[in-house]
Design an enzyme around this catalytic site. Structure first.
Site, PDB file in Angstrom:
ATOM      1  CG  ASP A  83      25.327  50.702  31.444  1.00  0.00           C
ATOM      2  OD1 ASP A  83      23.947  50.184  31.458  1.00  0.00           O
ATOM      3  OD2 ASP A  83      25.881  49.584  32.251  1.00  0.00           O
ATOM      4  CE  LYS A 120      32.733  44.927  34.022  1.00  0.00           C
ATOM      5  NZ  LYS A 120      32.161  46.314  33.804  1.00  0.00           N
ATOM      6  CB  VAL A 123      29.265  37.925  43.011  1.00  0.00           C
ATOM      7  CG1 VAL A 123      29.976  39.271  42.748  1.00  0.00           C
ATOM      8  CG2 VAL A 123      27.987  38.803  44.008  1.00  0.00           C
ATOM      9  CB  SER A 147      27.369  36.755  34.547  1.00  0.00           C
ATOM     10  OG  SER A 147      27.490  36.364  33.545  1.00  0.00           O
ATOM     11  CB  ALA A 148      27.751  42.147  32.069  1.00  0.00           C
ATOM     12  CB  SER A 149      26.636  41.594  27.156  1.00  0.00           C
ATOM     13  OG  SER A 149      26.645  42.744  27.551  1.00  0.00           O
ATOM     14  CB  ILE A 150      31.102  43.797  28.624  1.00  0.00           C
ATOM     15  CG1 ILE A 150      30.182  43.743  27.083  1.00  0.00           C
ATOM     16  CG2 ILE A 150      32.785  44.315  28.042  1.00  0.00           C
ATOM     17  CD1 ILE A 150      30.959  43.794  25.660  1.00  0.00           C
ATOM     18  CB  ALA A 151      33.312  42.045  32.104  1.00  0.00           C
ATOM     19  CD  GLN A 152      32.116  34.916  34.256  1.00  0.00           C
ATOM     20  OE1 GLN A 152      31.622  34.919  33.934  1.00  0.00           O
ATOM     21  NE2 GLN A 152      33.290  34.651  35.235  1.00  0.00           N
TER      22      GLN A 152
END
Length: 517
Positions: free
Chosen positions: A282, A147, A125, A127-132
């Site tokens: 953040d 996560k 659902v 997606s980021a640079s470290i996790a999804q």
């Protein structure tokens, strides 16, 4: 050898996107300008510099994307065209394979996914640079969000950070401006944030702390952590239902009071900073939603707690005094605070620094938020600071970043929001609490256990002292009696002084309330 290959790839990427030309063109010296024209020959560098920088970071991978995301909020350091382009990195990180995510989950729990969850949505659902993140349902029917950390992140981070440290050393050695920006300390802060984000158990603990701090404010919702399903590389939390805060039209159509929403965002930020000294750092629109549920209608929903900021009591007091002085347009006090904190050399003239700060800030007061940019104010202050050799404080980078995020959210929700007037009453109340009798009682309560341990020991210590003086002559006894009389007088003075201090605090509280209100 792998570091060498990575270094070669980075150099090739720099040349491919013309980042060398971007750096060289920022210098004023004629011979560097000529060198810039020479190195640019034969390359197509017509694309805007911000676009080229963003594409280069995307090519270099998730770590550099994350670095670009962090730098996109440092509008005090970057030109607007570059920071605006880097802001696009917030929502342009492609997801990794769902089969890999499921394999990570199965390895963490030692069981197949279908034995851990009743249902599991393979399509992420977010997606980021470290996790999804994937949605799922526990066997007891509770809906959750899962996560999952991106695979093989730690080795990639270590290699890239080593190269960043090396480049930061080059930048620091190039000029006085480069040294004053403290690039190596900025990279060290980035190193800390990245390693913190790689431990999802730490993120879960951050979320639990924020949830506990905010539970009585009734302005923000924070998901509950499902601790039985939290691991360093997998985190399971309560599923939250809300509308992304960037969908302003949808929120208006649902009946959300946008002006109140903007004010609540400022209140949440200043509460976390000045009351708790622990804040969500953040807060870009991708991590903020708004609840439309009848029971919690119009409340914020905070997500992604990998980066949090902490402030000491000294930091909070210094910042509160700075903000309060800004709101009252007491630029002399702002200049004095810079001197007291050691931000500027002791030889700096207060009147000159005061005049420079006034020139930066005065034109922006008494305007709605739509007509000003706090980022531009910070940028002008930064440009002015070169003249006074102001040192950038790395420990406040997160606070500046979050404050700029709040500004952006406020502009989208209510262009007429006056950030200054919204925050001023909150800060004034906080300052009153810091100098009032409640604060004194709180400090006395904190020290009470120490005093309680010492009091029972006093008779024994006195007996030991007197026993050791048995063989002393009469003169020693007279000296002891004289010293006891002095002690009695000192105790009386302390008692009277304490009463006077308490009365003075009450008088100060009354004077402050008269001045402020």
């Amino acid at each position: 050898m792998s570091r060498l290959f990575r270094g070669v790839f980075i150099v090739w990427t720099v040349l491919r996107f013309g980042l060398d030309e971007l750096v060289l063109s920022s210098f004023e010296k004629p011979w560097i300008r000529r060198l810039t024209r020479v190195v640019s020959m034969g390359r197509n560098l017509k694309a805007p510099r911000g676009e080229r920088l963003r594409e280069a970071l995307e090519s270099l991978g998730p770590i550099f994307v994350k670095f670009g995301q962090v730098m996109s909020t440092r509008r005090d350091l970057l030109p607007p065209d570059i920071s605006n382009e880097l802001a696009k990195l917030q929502d342009r990180v492609p997801p990794f394979d769902s089969a890999v995510a499921m394999a990570i989950i199965e390895k963490a729990f030692g069981r197949p996914v279908d034995q851990i969850f009743a249902t599991f949505e393979r399509e992420p659902v977010a997606s980021a640079s470290i996790a999804q993140v994937h949605f799922a349902t526990l066997p007891n029917g509770r809906e959750v969000a899962v996560k999952v950390l991106r695979p093989n992140m730690l080795p990639a981070i270590e290699k890239d950070l080593a190269l960043m440290r090396m480049m930061a050393g080059w930048i620091e050695g190039m000029s006085a401006d480069g040294k004053r920006l403290k690039p190596r300390e900025v990279v060290a802060e980035f190193d800390k944030y990245l390693h913190d984000e790689l431990d999802l158990l730490r993120e879960a603990a951050n979320a639990a702390q924020l949830r506990r701090n905010m539970q009585n404010l009734n302005l923000v919702l924070i998901p509950e952590m499902i601790w039985d399903f939290c691991m360093p590389d997998v985190m399971v939390m309560e599923r939250m239902y809300g509308v992304p805060i960037g969908q302003a039209e949808r929120l208006r159509d649902a009946g959300v009071d946008m002006k109140k929403l903007a004010r609540d965002g400022v209140t949440i930020f200043f509460t976390q900073v000045f009351r708790d000294g622990f804040f969500h750092a953040d807060m870009h629109p991708g991590n903020i939603q708004v609840s439309l549920d009848a029971a919690t209608f119009g409340r914020y929903i905070s997500l992604d707690f990998g980066i949090v900021g902490t402030l000491t009591e000294v930091d909070k007091e210094y910042l509160a005094q700075n903000f309060s002085a800004f709101f009252q347009r007491d630029y002399k006090r702002v200049a004095e605070l810079h001197l007291e904190s050691g931000w500027v050399p002791p030889s700096t003239r207060v009147d000159e620094l005061e005049a420079a700060i006034r020139a930066c800030c005065e034109p922006y007061f008494d305007r709605p938020l739509k007509e000003i940019s706090l980022g531009m104010v910070l940028m002008r202050l930064f440009q002015t600071s070169r003249r006074f050799q102001v040192e950038i404080q790395p420990q406040l980078v997160l606070l500046q970043k979050t404050l700029l995020n709040i500004e952006g959210l406020g502009r989208e929700l209510d262009p007429e929001l006056d950030l200054w007037s919204t925050a001023k009453p909150f800060l004034e109340t906080w300052m009153l609490e810091q100098v009032g009798p409640d604060k004194l009682l709180e400090q006395l309560k904190a020290e009470a256990p120490t005093y309680a341990k010492l009091l029972p020991m006093l008779p024994r210590l006195l007996q030991q002292y007197l026993k050791g003086q048995t063989g002393s002559n009469h003169r020693d006894l007279q000296d002891l009696l004289q010293e006891q009389r002095r002690t009695n007088k000192l105790l009386q003075s302390l008692i009277y002084g304490g009463l006077g201090f308490a009365l003075g605090l009450l008088a100060m509280q009354l004077v402050l309330r008269i001045r402020l209100f």
